[in-house]
Design a protein around this motif. Structure first.
Motif, mmCIF file in Angstrom:
data_model
loop_
_atom_site.group_PDB
_atom_site.id
_atom_site.type_symbol
_atom_site.label_atom_id
_atom_site.label_comp_id
_atom_site.label_asym_id
_atom_site.label_seq_id
_atom_site.Cartn_x
_atom_site.Cartn_y
_atom_site.Cartn_z
ATOM 1 N N MET A 223 0.801 -1.221 0.000
ATOM 2 C CA MET A 223 0.000 0.000 0.000
ATOM 3 C C MET A 223 0.833 1.271 0.000
ATOM 4 S SD MET A 223 -3.134 -1.166 2.523
ATOM 5 C CE MET A 223 -3.981 0.402 2.311
ATOM 6 N N GLY A 224 2.163 1.146 0.027
ATOM 7 C CA GLY A 224 3.014 2.323 -0.022
ATOM 8 C C GLY A 224 2.818 3.239 1.174
ATOM 9 N N ARG A 225 2.987 4.510 0.955
ATOM 10 C CA ARG A 225 2.868 5.484 2.051
ATOM 11 C C ARG A 225 1.416 5.677 2.470
ATOM 12 N NH1 ARG A 225 7.583 9.972 0.677
ATOM 13 N NH2 ARG A 225 9.087 8.445 -0.090
ATOM 14 N N HIS A 226 0.507 5.536 1.529
ATOM 15 C CA HIS A 226 -0.930 5.534 1.831
ATOM 16 C C HIS A 226 -1.352 6.796 2.605
ATOM 17 C CE1 HIS A 226 -4.716 3.511 1.774
ATOM 18 N NE2 HIS A 226 -4.825 3.427 3.086
ATOM 19 N N GLU A 227 -0.817 7.953 2.208
ATOM 20 C CA GLU A 227 -1.094 9.203 2.929
ATOM 21 C C GLU A 227 -2.120 10.091 2.223
ATOM 22 O OE1 GLU A 227 3.194 9.951 5.159
ATOM 23 O OE2 GLU A 227 2.822 10.889 3.219
ATOM 24 N N ASP A 228 -2.393 9.826 0.958
ATOM 25 C CA ASP A 228 -3.286 10.699 0.199
ATOM 26 C C ASP A 228 -4.658 10.791 0.872
ATOM 27 O OD1 ASP A 228 -1.284 11.010 -1.609
ATOM 28 O OD2 ASP A 228 -2.109 9.627 -3.104
ATOM 29 N N GLY A 229 -5.121 12.036 1.035
ATOM 30 C CA GLY A 229 -6.454 12.249 1.583
ATOM 31 C C GLY A 229 -6.520 12.297 3.096
ATOM 32 N N GLU A 230 -5.420 12.006 3.776
ATOM 33 C CA GLU A 230 -5.430 12.049 5.238
ATOM 34 C C GLU A 230 -5.357 13.492 5.726
ATOM 35 O OE1 GLU A 230 -2.307 9.613 6.760
ATOM 36 O OE2 GLU A 230 -3.374 7.740 6.366
ATOM 37 N N GLU A 231 -6.233 13.844 6.639
ATOM 38 C CA GLU A 231 -6.259 15.216 7.161
ATOM 39 C C GLU A 231 -5.330 15.396 8.346
ATOM 40 O OE1 GLU A 231 -10.112 16.779 7.889
ATOM 41 O OE2 GLU A 231 -10.687 16.757 5.774
ATOM 42 N N THR A 232 -4.933 14.324 8.960
ATOM 43 C CA THR A 232 -3.953 14.394 10.037
ATOM 44 C C THR A 232 -2.794 13.472 9.689
ATOM 45 O OG1 THR A 232 -5.040 12.626 11.291
ATOM 46 C CG2 THR A 232 -5.695 14.906 11.783
ATOM 47 N N HIS A 233 -1.647 13.790 10.232
ATOM 48 C CA HIS A 233 -0.457 12.997 9.921
ATOM 49 C C HIS A 233 -0.405 11.773 10.821
ATOM 50 C CE1 HIS A 233 3.507 11.986 8.546
ATOM 51 N NE2 HIS A 233 3.614 13.100 7.843
ATOM 52 N N TRP A 234 -0.033 10.640 10.238
ATOM 53 C CA TRP A 234 0.025 9.381 10.983
ATOM 54 C C TRP A 234 1.225 9.297 11.919
ATOM 55 C CZ3 TRP A 234 4.309 6.244 10.329
ATOM 56 C CH2 TRP A 234 5.129 6.533 9.220
#
Length: 244
Positions: A223-234
Motif C-alpha cells: 500500500m506504499g505510504r498511503h497518505e493521500d487524503g489524510e487530514e492528520t499525519h500518521w
C-alpha cells in the motif's frame, strides 16, 4: 486492503525484471547526483556563530569535535515548544544510531535547534537519543540558512486556510500555529580545512527523506505510504504509538 491485479508467478517475475531495470537506472542516477553534490563549490562561513552545548558555549569549528566533516540536522524545536516536532523526532530516531558509523568515516553528526539547551537535552533523554544537540540561542544560524521565518514572512500562509496537519503538529509541540511554523527543518553539511569552516551542502523538505528510513520501506509495501487524503499525519513520537 484495496483490490489489486492478481497474476501468476511467471507474470510477477517478468514484471519484476522490467522494474529491476528501472531501479538500476535510478541507482546509477543517484550515484551521479551524489558525485555532483560533492562537486558543489565550498563557501567559507565567515559569520561568527556560537552555540550552547552540554559542554558550554562553542563555535561552529568546535562542533566538528576533531573531525573534518560535520552534518547538522536543523531540528524544529523553537523556544516556545514544549516538545520537539514529531516529524523531526522520527528523523532523529534514524540519525541517532547512525552517528557512530558516521564518526568512523570522519563525520560528526549533531542536531541544532533554537530552544534552550536544557530543554533540548531533557527531550533527548526522553527519546533515548545519543547524538550531540546544540542550541542556537542568540545566533542567526538557522535564519541564515532559511530555516527560521518571521511573522511578516509567514503572513500569507497564516491568513489562509491552515492545513489540519499543521494545527495537529503545533498542538503536539505545545505551541500555536505561528510558533510552530516559525521553525523549518533542514540538513546542512560542512568541511573544516586548514582552520576554515566551509558550507558544502544544504537541503530541506523532501531532500530530507534519506533520513526518513520508514518512507523507503513503506515505498516497498503493497500500500506504499498511503497518505493521500489524510487530514492528520500518521506519524507520532516513538513513545506515543498506541496512545489515545
Amino acid at each position: 486492503m484495496p483490490e489489486h491485479r492478481i497474476g501468476t508467478q511467471e507474470e510477477f517475475e517478468a514484471a519484476r525484471e522490467e522494474l529491476l531495470a528501472e531501479e538500476k537506472k535510478l541507482t546509477r542516477r543517484n550515484d551521479e547526483l551524489a558525485r555532483k553534490r560533492r562537486e558543489l563549490p565550498w563557501v567559507p562561513v565567515e559569520k561568527d556563530y556560537s552555540f550552547e552545548t552540554e559542554g558550554g558555549t562553542k563555535s561552529l569549528a568546535d562542533l566538528f569535535d576533531g573531525r573534518s566533516q560535520l552534518l547538522v540536522y536543523h531540528f524544529m524545536f523553537g523556544p516556545p515548544y514544549e516538545a520537539g516536532c514529531p516529524v523531526c523526532s522520527s528523523i532523529a530516531d534514524t540519525l541517532s544510531p547512525n552517528a557512530v558509523h558516521l564518526k568512523a568515516r570522519d563525520v560528526t553528526l549533531i542536531c541544532s535547534s533554537r530552544a534552550p539547551v536544557d530543554k533540548l537535552l531533557a527531550y533527548r533523554e526522553r527519546m533515548g537519543w545519543r547524538f550531540d544537540w546544540v542550541s542556537t540561542v542568540g545566533s542567526d544560524f538557522h535564519r541564515d540558512l532559511g530555516f527560521h521565518y518571521t511573522e511578516e514572512e509567514l503572513g500569507p500562509f497564516l491568513e489562509g486556510d491552515i492545513p489540519p496537519t499543521v494545527r495537529q503538529m503545533a498542538e503536539a509541540c505545545g505551541t500555536d500555529v505561528l510558533g510552530y511554523v516559525t521553525e523549518g527543518p533542514g540538513l546542512s553539511a560542512y568541511a573544516l580545512s586548514n582552520g576554515t569552516v566551509y558550507r558544502t551542502y544544504v537541503s530541506t523538505a523532501r531532500g530530507l527523506e534519506p533520513a526518513m528510513a520508514y518512507y523507503g520501506l513503506l515505498d516497498r509495501t503493497p500500500m506504499g505510504r498511503h497518505e493521500d487524503g489524510e487530514e492528520t499525519h500518521w506519524l507520532r513520537r516513538h513513545d506515543e504509538y498506541g496512545k489515545t
